[in-house]
Design an enzyme around this catalytic site. Structure first.
Site, short mmCIF file in Angstrom:
data_model
loop_
_atom_site.label_atom_id
_atom_site.label_comp_id
_atom_site.label_asym_id
_atom_site.label_seq_id
_atom_site.Cartn_x
_atom_site.Cartn_y
_atom_site.Cartn_z
N HIS A 1 57.57 -5.73 25.96
CA HIS A 1 58.26 -4.45 26.11
C HIS A 1 57.89 -3.55 24.93
O HIS A 1 57.27 -3.99 23.97
CB HIS A 1 59.77 -4.66 26.16
CG HIS A 1 60.22 -5.57 27.26
ND1 HIS A 1 59.86 -5.37 28.57
CD2 HIS A 1 60.99 -6.68 27.25
CE1 HIS A 1 60.39 -6.31 29.32
NE2 HIS A 1 61.07 -7.12 28.54
N THR A 2 58.30 -2.31 25.04
CA THR A 2 58.02 -1.34 23.98
C THR A 2 58.61 -1.82 22.65
O THR A 2 59.81 -2.10 22.56
CB THR A 2 58.61 0.03 24.34
OG1 THR A 2 58.08 0.45 25.60
CG2 THR A 2 58.26 1.06 23.28
N GLN A 3 57.75 -1.91 21.64
CA GLN A 3 58.20 -2.36 20.32
C GLN A 3 58.68 -1.21 19.45
O GLN A 3 59.50 -1.40 18.56
CB GLN A 3 57.07 -3.10 19.61
CG GLN A 3 56.58 -4.33 20.36
CD GLN A 3 57.67 -5.36 20.53
OE1 GLN A 3 58.29 -5.79 19.57
NE2 GLN A 3 57.92 -5.76 21.77
#
Length: 260
Positions: free
Chosen positions: A31-33
């Site tokens: 997922h988006t970090q």
């Protein structure tokens, strides 16, 4: 021709070689970090007849001031405004969720509208649900409107699902730079009853000026939304900071010819 359905769409092994199934095992889903294109502070203040919010129009790509026309104050329904800072793509997703919510609510046609507390509860559940999936929406949100009893409503929710309400709230750098200025006139519940709309607007404009001075990811062009206890919503766009002066910078060590 290969008549086996499970092989349809695959290259023929005798011509192109054996199909490499390892490409499906590149690794776990991620997922988006961290957000990529972001908007900075949203500030809000209650006053005796409603709530006033402001957010600048800059969307930054890292340290690059990439987009200068991004609106981050969103009218939801008839009498609520939502201000969002953080990742712009997640903000657009939240805007889509809210649009669908209002459409579904209008199906009933029962004479009742979703007010700010209802939208706030919905967003708090959405943010906490995404946090629990370890896939948060990288945003901090302010919800402004009025309660069922007609009094002003202002509350905050962030990517962790943290929620609270206060007469004056700000996200981003505004939590450090604008909130102390706002709390000079509204520090406790009930103080907003003594604040007029003109005083609230002056405080908001002053905070936006300070944020432009001090926050490198801010802009001197911003929007101001006003939500009254009568249910009227106005959003003023393309407002500019006035009476700017950078003379104070001459006395800052490290600026210009000043030596450390």
């Amino acid at each position: 021709m290969d008549h086996m359905p499970e092989n349809w769409g695959r290259p023929r092994s005798e011509i192109y070689g054996v199909y490499n199934s390892a490409i499906h095992n590149a690794g776990p889903a991620t997922h988006t970090q961290q957000p990529s294109i972001t908007g900075t502070s949203v500030i809000a203040l209650k006053y005796n007849k409603g709530v006033m919010l402001a957010a600048d129009n800059l969307a930054s790509y890292g340290s690059l001031a990439r987009f200068t026309d991004q609106e981050r104050l969103i009218k939801v329904g008839k009498e609520t405004v939502v201000g969002i800072s953080g990742d712009v793509s997640d903000m657009q997703y939240i805007e889509l969720l809210l649009e669908r919510l209002i459409i579904e609510d209008n199906y009933e046609q029962d004479g009742h509208n979703l007010r700010a507390p209802h939208i706030y509860e919905y967003l708090s559940r959405v943010m906490y649900n995404r946090r629990s999936k370890v896939d948060p929406l990288w945003n901090a949100i302010l919800v402004a409107g009025k309660k069922d009893d007609g009094s002003p409503f202002l509350a905050y929710v962030d990517l962790l699902g943290v929620t609270y309400s206060s007469p004056s709230i700000a996200t981003g750098f505004g939590a450090y730079l604008a909130v102390p200025l706002l709390r000079k006139i509204a520090s406790d519940d009930g103080d907003e009853k003594k604040i007029t709309e003109e005083q609230a607007r002056a405080a908001i404009d002053e905070c936006m000026k300070v944020l432009f001075y001090r926050d490198a990811r801010s802009l001197d062009k911003y929007s101001v939304a006003t939500v009254t206890t009568d249910g009227e919503v106005t959003i003023e766009q393309n407002v500019r900071c006035k009476d700017m002066s950078w003379r104070f910078a001459e006395h800052i060590h490290g600026y210009g010819t000043q030596k450390m």
